[in-house]
Design an enzyme around this catalytic site. Structure first.
Site, PDB file in Angstrom:
ATOM      1  N   GLY A  68       0.830  -1.200   0.000  1.00 34.28           N
ATOM      2  CA  GLY A  68       0.000   0.000   0.000  1.00 34.28           C
ATOM      3  C   GLY A  68       0.864   1.250   0.000  1.00 34.28           C
ATOM      4  O   GLY A  68       1.969   1.269  -0.560  1.00 34.28           O
ATOM      5  N   SER A  69       0.368   2.255   0.695  1.00 32.71           N
ATOM      6  CA  SER A  69       1.011   3.570   0.622  1.00 32.71           C
ATOM      7  C   SER A  69       2.391   3.621   1.267  1.00 32.71           C
ATOM      8  O   SER A  69       3.127   4.586   1.064  1.00 32.71           O
ATOM      9  CB  SER A  69       0.111   4.612   1.266  1.00 32.71           C
ATOM     10  OG  SER A  69      -1.103   4.659   0.568  1.00 32.71           O
ATOM     11  N   THR A  70       2.737   2.608   2.079  1.00 32.90           N
ATOM     12  CA  THR A  70       4.088   2.651   2.633  1.00 32.90           C
ATOM     13  C   THR A  70       5.122   2.588   1.512  1.00 32.90           C
ATOM     14  O   THR A  70       6.250   3.041   1.672  1.00 32.90           O
ATOM     15  CB  THR A  70       4.340   1.487   3.619  1.00 32.90           C
ATOM     16  OG1 THR A  70       4.114   0.260   2.927  1.00 32.90           O
ATOM     17  CG2 THR A  70       3.408   1.580   4.814  1.00 32.90           C
TER      18      THR A  70
END
Lengths: 485, 532
Positions: free
Chosen positions: A216-218
């Protein structure tokens, strides 16, 4: 009659020769095969009948062999079985060994080459061989804090010391009790093993090192790192941040979280895009940078390479840039599509950023001491190379501080300490809630701990979950435990 | 007579048996060392009663040695030390298994085993003391046959016999169990020796020749058919291939030894093979044993509840664990094999003493057997040759059947390793075999006043009874059949003759001619047409 008697003597010679041949055949030529037959319990007895060394965390044995009254002489016991299961692994008559029990078996069993002096001494004094103790890098308080904060949710927490790579905490849920497998009651052990093996939540697998999640956004940290490393961007560079981004070559629109606009103007600084975790901005940035830049940057953070800590952690993967279409590249840039990571890998990204760009090899075994408490082996910290330059690391750190100060990760704030972090909310399919991520480090100016937290399918918040809401508080608890410890 | 004796005495003093003393010390060191190591290794101290039992072993060997000095001074000096060594090693393993615990019908019991050995030694050396000449046994040829056959049949009698591990070779009287086959072995060896020495000429020479094989006459086949039937009955009714093979092999070997007709071996093996194959086809439990022998690692045979290959496979694991040099006394896990202290003591020893130790053990048995055969070669009378040869060969066959079963040369059987395995019958019977071997070797090596046949012919004064008995020495080379009257009619005359050696001491002239046997080195060669 003497002629025939002599012939009988010759027949006897032949008979006895046959006996010597058959005996030699079994004891010499067939011995290895027979010794390794799974039905031959001798190897197990030889292994399980020894006084195996303990596994130690902060001076307390979390795994130890206690004398037993049965034929095996020693029973392996795990003081806080479930808490440390992803580290210790199990030591079972039925299912074999895993984790530290397997990776450090030579030392624990006392059979490592480095222990020859002790073995010679035992031989001379006639005393029974004793295994060495294996001391872990784990911080008991951090481990406990991670365990408690994760609660009943499925997921994993990994904490590292950025400057060394020491693993400070490693929790995986749901997990198993290694005592259930270590019992000498083989029927019970087998039943327990089969139950765990068939459990749909795979409790035997350590999520920290052996489960693949979409980051995801990590992953935006890596996309941003690739941008800055490329030289054309810095944290204040203004990039496009449309409300929706049509994936190149398709008619599919990629929205932001909740369908909101990232900025009224349709563009914003890289730092702002990071702070609010703007999907459209990073998707477009990724496409602008190209697949090779992302893949190379991911590899520099350790993707594509399994590490032994000393038990093995699977490699995280970024799709092959050659076959990555632009629309999939856009999705990959925000940690979707076929990007797969382990929580350990995500923690390594934060740790590298915290450590001025240098990625330290994670490890969990600090020292090995023999029965006389002499150090036989000590893990030296080692670098896996520079993931990003120091200035890039510093800019990424600044951006991460903003994420926690005023962005998506405010729940990780700790009074009196500057925390740097990045949230993630990773979709798998539309039917199930997303995985909630948080990764970060603290204190930002002098990093002592880097963490990665993943909570599967939103944890207790289900479809309402975001990394900021679900995962960040867990990371905060772990960071506090390390800093206060 | 007296003048002769005095002339001979100074040259032939009774041997001091110093070699035997020296070898006994080595053998005792092996046994006592084993006792000590067993305790030290498992418990960290000498085992309970170490000194008592070591002393008992030493004292027993010493008493046996003294009996030999007094009553059989010329007996082979290697036999006793070899047997003491094997016994000591066997007891060490049984002791070791007693300390560690073991799997079997009864626990390992070294005290019981030592008692049985002690009783065996007492009986055997009492026999040696009483039996001044092995030829006395010839009088009991047919008695021995009856005893042997009865002993074989005993386990089949309901209420007396009992089936253990599928083999019905045990007899229970009260709390005592016996394996009569062990004693039948001796009785049958005596019977075969007596029968064959009388009938070997007829067996060898009369009869049709078919396909180049000299076959016996039908009416001479009687006893052979009887033994064949008994052997197969043992095989089928007692379900024990080992005992059956032991009896039949013993008979065929002695038959060959007596007649030098290889046709007997071919005939015997054919008969036995046919019988065994038929039995294997006809009886499922037999087929099961063959399967287990050929495919012990197949899960279907290993895992099955009855008649599984578990013991065979555990024995192989045990031996493999021993490797070249073994784990050392008390360091292995031989107690995992069922019946490690009796049927499987060879595998148990293989684990702790390794290939090296087993080689020593096998070579010790070989030495013992070859010493027995050497006595057969050098003893002067045919009965003694056949008896010593038969007993030695039976010992060899038993060792082969037991070890061959464990190492998968042949299917596993219910016999046990002589002197080593726990089991009273085997210990008792084999000590008696040793006593007979010693007795025969003594008379083989005892210096004779008339060692050369030429001296007799030259006119040495023949003792009075001799001419009545078998005619003058010159008749030795006479017609083939005249010296072989039927055994029944022979009996009374032989009884007179048997008294002769007792009375005349060193003079062996009369004993040379007992019964039908002439100087053995010459007679069969004349008749069989072969040279030795």
């Amino acid at each position: 009659m003497n002629t025939t008697t002599r012939r009988l003597a010759s027949i006897v010679m032949v008979m006895f020769l046959a006996l010597l041949v058959s005996t030699t055949w079994i004891q010499f030529f067939q011995a290895d095969k027979l010794n390794s037959d799974p039905r031959n319990a001798r190897a197990l007895y030889a292994q399980f009948g020894t006084d195996r060394g303990p596994i130690v965390v902060d001076g307390e044995a979390i795994a130890s062999s206690v004398p037993s009254d049965d034929e095996w002489n020693y029973q392996r016991e795990y003081a806080q079985g479930r808490l440390y299961a992803p580290l210790t692994g199990y030591y079972s008559l039925v299912s074999g060994t895993s984790g530290i029990e397997r990776a450090e078996n030579d030392f624990l069993a006392g059979s490592a080459d480095a222990l020859w002096v002790e073995r010679v001494r035992n031989l001379l004094t006639g005393s029974d061989s004793q295994g060495s103790s294996v001391e872990l890098t784990i911080d008991a308080a951090a481990q406990r804090a991670a365990w408690d904060a994760l609660g009943d949710q499925r997921g994993s927490v990994v904490a590292l010391e950025p400057s060394t790579g020491r693993i400070l905490a490693m929790v995986s849920k749901p997990t198993f009790n290694p005592n259930d497998l270590a019992t000498h009651n083989t029927k019970e052990a087998r039943d327990a093993y089969l139950k765990l093996l068939n459990d749909e939540n795979s409790p035997l697998v350590s999520r920290a090192t052996n489960t693949h999640y979409p980051p995801g956004s990590t992953f935006k940290l890596i996309t941003a790192a690739a941008a800055i490393e490329g030289g054309d961007y810095d944290e204040s560079t203004v990039i496009d941040a449309p409300t929706t981004y049509t994936l190149p070559g398709t008619r599919t629109d990629l929205p932001n979280y909740g369908g909101t606009a990232c900025s009224p103007s349709g563009e914003q600084s890289l730092a702002d895009a990071m702070r609010i975790s703007c999907n459209t901005a990073f998707a477009k940035l990724g496409v602008d940078l190209g697949a090779d830049a992302l893949a190379d940057q991911a590899a520099e953070f350790g993707f594509g390479e399994g590490v032994n800590v000393p038990f093995s952690a699977v490699a995280s993967t970024f799709p092959d840039p050659e076959s990555l279409s632009p629309d999939n590249l856009a999705q990959s840039a925000i940690g979707q599509w076929e990007v797969r990571v382990t929580p350990l890998q995500v923690a390594m990204v934060s740790a590298a950023i915290a450590n001025g760009g240098e990625l330290m090899k994670p490890y969990s075994v600090d020292t090995v001491r023999d029965a006389e408490l002499q150090i036989v082996s000590e893990t030296r910290e080692s670098s896996m190379g520079s993931a990003v330059s120091e200035s890039t690391a510093s800019q990424l750190a600044d951006m991460m501080v903003e994420v926690v100060e005023s962005g998506s990760g405010t729940s990780a704030q700790i009074s009196g300490t500057t925390v740097a972090g990045k949230t993630g909310t990773a979709q798998t399919t539309r039917e199930v809630p997303p995985h909630a991520w948080f990764t970060g480090f603290a204190p930002a100016d002098d990093p002592q701990v880097a963490v990665a937290v993943v909570v599967e399918q939103g944890g207790s918040m289900g479809s309402e979950a975001t990394g900021g809401r679900v995962a960040a508080p867990i990371a905060k608890a772990v960071i506090e435990a390390v800093l206060n410890g | 007579m007296t003048s002769q004796s005095s002339a001979v005495e100074p040259r032939q003093r009774r041997p001091l048996r110093l070699a035997e003393i020296f070898l006994l010390i080595l053998a005792l060191a092996g046994g006592v060392g084993g006792f000590a190591m067993v305790g030290l290794s498992i418990r960290g101290e000498l085992p309970d009663q170490f000194w008592f039992r070591s002393g008992l072993l030493g004292a027993t060997a010493l008493v046996a040695h003294i009996v030999l000095r007094l009553r059989a001074p010329w007996a082979d000096q290697v036999i006793l030390p070899v047997v003491v060594l094997l016994s000591g090693i066997g007891m060490s393993m049984i002791w070791r298994l007693e300390i560690s615990g073991s799997v079997g019908m009864a626990p390992a019991n070294v005290a019981g085993s030592m008692q049985a050995s002690l009783v065996g030694v007492v009986i055997a050396f009492a026999l040696l003391w009483i039996l001044k000449d092995h030829r006395w046994l010839r009088r009991y040829t047919y008695t021995a046959m009856v005893v042997g056959l009865v002993a074989i049949v005993l386990p089949l009698i309901p209420g007396l016999g009992r089936e253990i591990n599928g083999a019905r070779i045990w007899v229970f009287i009260g709390n005592y169990s016996l394996q009569p086959a062990e004693f039948a072995k001796i009785a049958l060896a005596v019977f075969f020796a007596g029968y064959l020495v009388t009938n070997r000429d007829t067996l060898a020479l009369a009869g049709p020749k078919i396909l180049g094989l000299q076959l016996p006459r039908l009416r001479d086949l009687g006893p052979i058919i009887l033994v064949w039937i008994v052997s197969l009955a043992v095989l089928v009714l007692q379900q024990d291939l080992g005992t059956s093979l032991l009896f039949f092999g013993l008979f065929v070997a002695m038959l060959y030894q007596a007649t030098s007709r290889s046709s007997w071996i071919v005939l015997g093996m054919t008969l036995f093979g046919a019988g065994a194959i038929t039995a294997a086809r006809a009886f499922p439990h037999f087929q099961a044993r063959i399967d287990v022998w050929l495919h012990p690692f197949e899960p279907q045979y290993y895992d099955r509840e009855f008649g599984s290959s578990y013991q065979i496979v555990q024995g192989l694991f045990s031996m493999a664990n021993g490797g070249m040099f073994g784990t050392g006394w008390g360091e292995g896990r031989p107690f995992q094999i069922p019946f490690a202290f009796s049927d499987y003591i060879y595998a148990a020893l293989g684990e702790e003493l390794g290939l090296t130790g087993l080689t020593v053990i096998v070579l010790s048995y070989l030495l013992l057997v070859q010493r027995g055969l050497k006595a057969a070669l050098s003893v002067r009378d045919g009965f003694g040759k056949l008896l010593a040869g038969g007993l030695a060969f039976a010992m060899a066959l038993q060792v082969f059947v037991v070890i061959g079963g464990i190492t998968r040369i042949i299917p596993l059987t219910g016999l046990t390793l002589p002197f080593m395995a726990q089991g009273g019958s085997s210990l008792l019977a084999n000590w008696i075999v040793v006593a007979l071997m010693l007795r025969i070797s003594d008379s083989a090596r005892r210096p004779s006043d008339l060692p050369v046949r030429g001296q007799v012919a030259a006119g040495a004064p023949a003792p009075e009874p001799e001419p009545i008995l078998v005619g003058s020495p010159g008749s030795d080379g006479g017609t083939p059949v005249d010296g072989t009257p039927a055994a029944g009619t022979n009996l009374p005359r032989r009884r007179i003759a048997d008294r002769a050696p007792d009375d005349t001491g060193g003079s062996s002239a009369p004993t040379e001619h007992i019964g039908t046997e002439g100087p053995p080195e010459h007679r069969p060669e004349h008749r069989g047409g072969e040279r030795s």
